[in-house]
Each structure stands twice: as C-alpha cells, then as structure tokens.
Write an enzyme that holds these catalytic residues in place. Structure first.
Site, PDB file in Angstrom:
ATOM      1  N   HIS A 119       0.817  -1.215   0.000  1.00 43.17           N
ATOM      2  CA  HIS A 119       0.000   0.000   0.000  1.00 43.17           C
ATOM      3  C   HIS A 119       0.856   1.273   0.000  1.00 43.17           C
ATOM      4  CE1 HIS A 119       0.822   0.747   4.315  1.00 43.17           C
ATOM      5  NE2 HIS A 119       0.785  -0.570   4.412  1.00 43.17           N
ATOM      6  N   ASP A 120       0.411   2.235  -0.800  1.00 42.82           N
ATOM      7  CA  ASP A 120       0.984   3.581  -0.845  1.00 42.82           C
ATOM      8  C   ASP A 120       2.393   3.633  -1.420  1.00 42.82           C
ATOM      9  OD1 ASP A 120      -1.277   4.989   0.658  1.00 42.82           O
ATOM     10  OD2 ASP A 120      -0.625   3.539   2.160  1.00 42.82           O
ATOM     11  N   GLY A 137       4.997  -0.941   2.586  1.00 40.82           N
ATOM     12  CA  GLY A 137       4.150   0.242   2.453  1.00 40.82           C
ATOM     13  C   GLY A 137       4.935   1.541   2.471  1.00 40.82           C
TER      14      GLY A 137
END
Length: 256
Positions: A119-120, A137
């Site tokens: 994520h991200d 992340g």
C-alpha cells in the site's frame, strides 16, 4: 477478446481491444486501457486504473485491499501506467488514507514472478523488480532502479533513481540515486556506472557522480557536511543534482 469463462463486473470500464483470459475476475471500479492483456486466473479489484499495453500474467492479484490493520474499507486506489510486464503471482495492493490513498506504479517496468508492491508505494518508470522482491508500504522507488531477486524493502524507504540492489538485499535505510547496494543490512558498493553508460550519461557526468559518491562515502563526512560540498556541484551537473535531491529527500537516513 474476453474469454467467456472470465467474470467481468458490469461496472468495469474495459477498452475495446483488451484481452482477458479464462477464470479471471475483474471487479467494479476497474478501468483497463487499450492493448492490455490479462492472463488466466488473474484477479483485479478496484478502484484500480490500469493503463495501455500492460501484460499481467496468471495468478496475479491486482488492486486488493492492503495488509494494514488500520485499513477500514476506505475507497483507496491503485494506479498503474503503460507498458508494464507483471509476471506470475504478483500482488499489488491499494493505498491507505493515512498516506495519499493511492499506490502508484509508473510505466515500462518489469515485475518478475511473485513480486509484492504494498500500500501507498510509488514506483517510477523503467524499473526492474526481480523474483520474490517485497516492497513494503509507503516505499518510493525512482526511475530505472533495479532490485535483484528477493530484495526486501522496509516501509517508508526511498530508493533513488538508477540505483541497483543485489540479490537478497535487505533495505532498512534510504539508498541514494546511482548507488549499488548489497547485503543485510544494505551497504553501498559504488555507483551503477555500467547502467549509466547504457542510458546515455556522458563520461564527464559519470566522473562527477563518482566523485560525489566519494565525497559522500569516503571522506568521513556526515550527510549534512557532504551536502554542503555537493550542493554547489549540483548546479553544474544534472547527474549530481539528482544525487543531491535524493539525499535531501532522505527521511530514514542513508545506507552506510
């Protein structure tokens, strides 16, 4: 172009010449651009945008919810550019609201078998991530970076443009642009001069980058002290400027 055994949600936006293989599942809020080929047994969940002329191989999971315990079902996104090759069993997760809400993958990248993009994460253009590499992340990877097989990248790390990690490298701190890294934890081993030659860097620019590397790593200077020397040099050469910018962006400290 869409196999009758595939399941495509009516809310998905699929360009006319996209190929989707048997037993793949395309969810709502998914957009797939022209010329992209989705192999068999691929799952794409949204909100996810996939650009043009990508090729995604079997058993990949694209746009799934992230593995962050803070995630509470918010409509975060994954954006993938053009001309990427995503090989078997890769997993790309959507972002979180604790960051900007979006995982971003650029264009012309190669993701080999079993690569994870968390994520991200933000991945630039023309990168190669070899088999079994895990990107945690909030990681940011610059253009033309190469991560050797089974590279492991800690969350929030920055990996500079044109850098290179050897197989099995564990990245716990930021890697400046151009630097070759290896080991657990990663340590610097010179600059990626061969890669720079292939990408058209001049001999003079490579010489200046190599000199800047020696200032950073061979003179016993702190990062702040090295930047005092390198910032004026950055005004004279774009290559050194990119190195300085990667150092200025470092948030976890650089590898030593």
């Amino acid at each position: 172009m869409i196999d009758p055994r595939a399941i495509v949600d009516p809310g998905a936006r699929i360009a006319a010449n996209v190929e989707i293989g048997p037993f793949s599942i395309i969810g709502p809020d998914v957009e797939i651009g022209e010329g992209t080929v989705i192999g068999p047994h691929v799952i794409v969940r949204g909100p996810t945008t996939i650009g043009k002329n990508n090729r995604i191989f079997q058993f990949s999971s694209i746009g799934e919810e992230c593995q962050d315990k803070k995630y509470a079902g918010e409509p975060t996104t994954l954006v993938i550019g053009d001309n990427n090759v995503i090989r078997e069993a890769c997993t790309f997760h959507r972002g979180t609201v604790q960051d900007n809400g979006t995982t971003i993958v650029g264009s012309n990248n190669l993701f080999m078998v079993n690569v994870h993009v968390a994520h991200d994460a933000v991945i630039g253009d023309n990168c190669i991530l070899a088999n079994d590499t895990n990107v945690a992340g909030h990681v940011k990877i610059g253009d033309w970076a190469i991560l050797g097989g089974a590279t492991q990248v800690h969350q929030f790390c920055l990996i500079g443009a044109h850098s290179m990690c050897g197989a099995g490298t564990v990245v716990l701190k930021d890697i400046p642009a151009y630097v070759m890294a290896l080991g657990y934890p990663a340590t610097p081993h010179g600059i990626n001069s061969e890669g720079l030659k292939r990408r058209g860097f001049s001999k003079e620019s490579i010489k200046l980058i190599r000199s800047a590397y020696k200032t950073l790593y061979r003179q016993g200077l702190t990062l702040a002290e090295a930047l005092e020397v390198l910032v004026p040099q950055a005004e004279q050469d774009d290559g050194v400027r990119q190195l300085v910018e990667s150092l200025q962006a470092a948030s976890r400290g650089i590898i030593r």
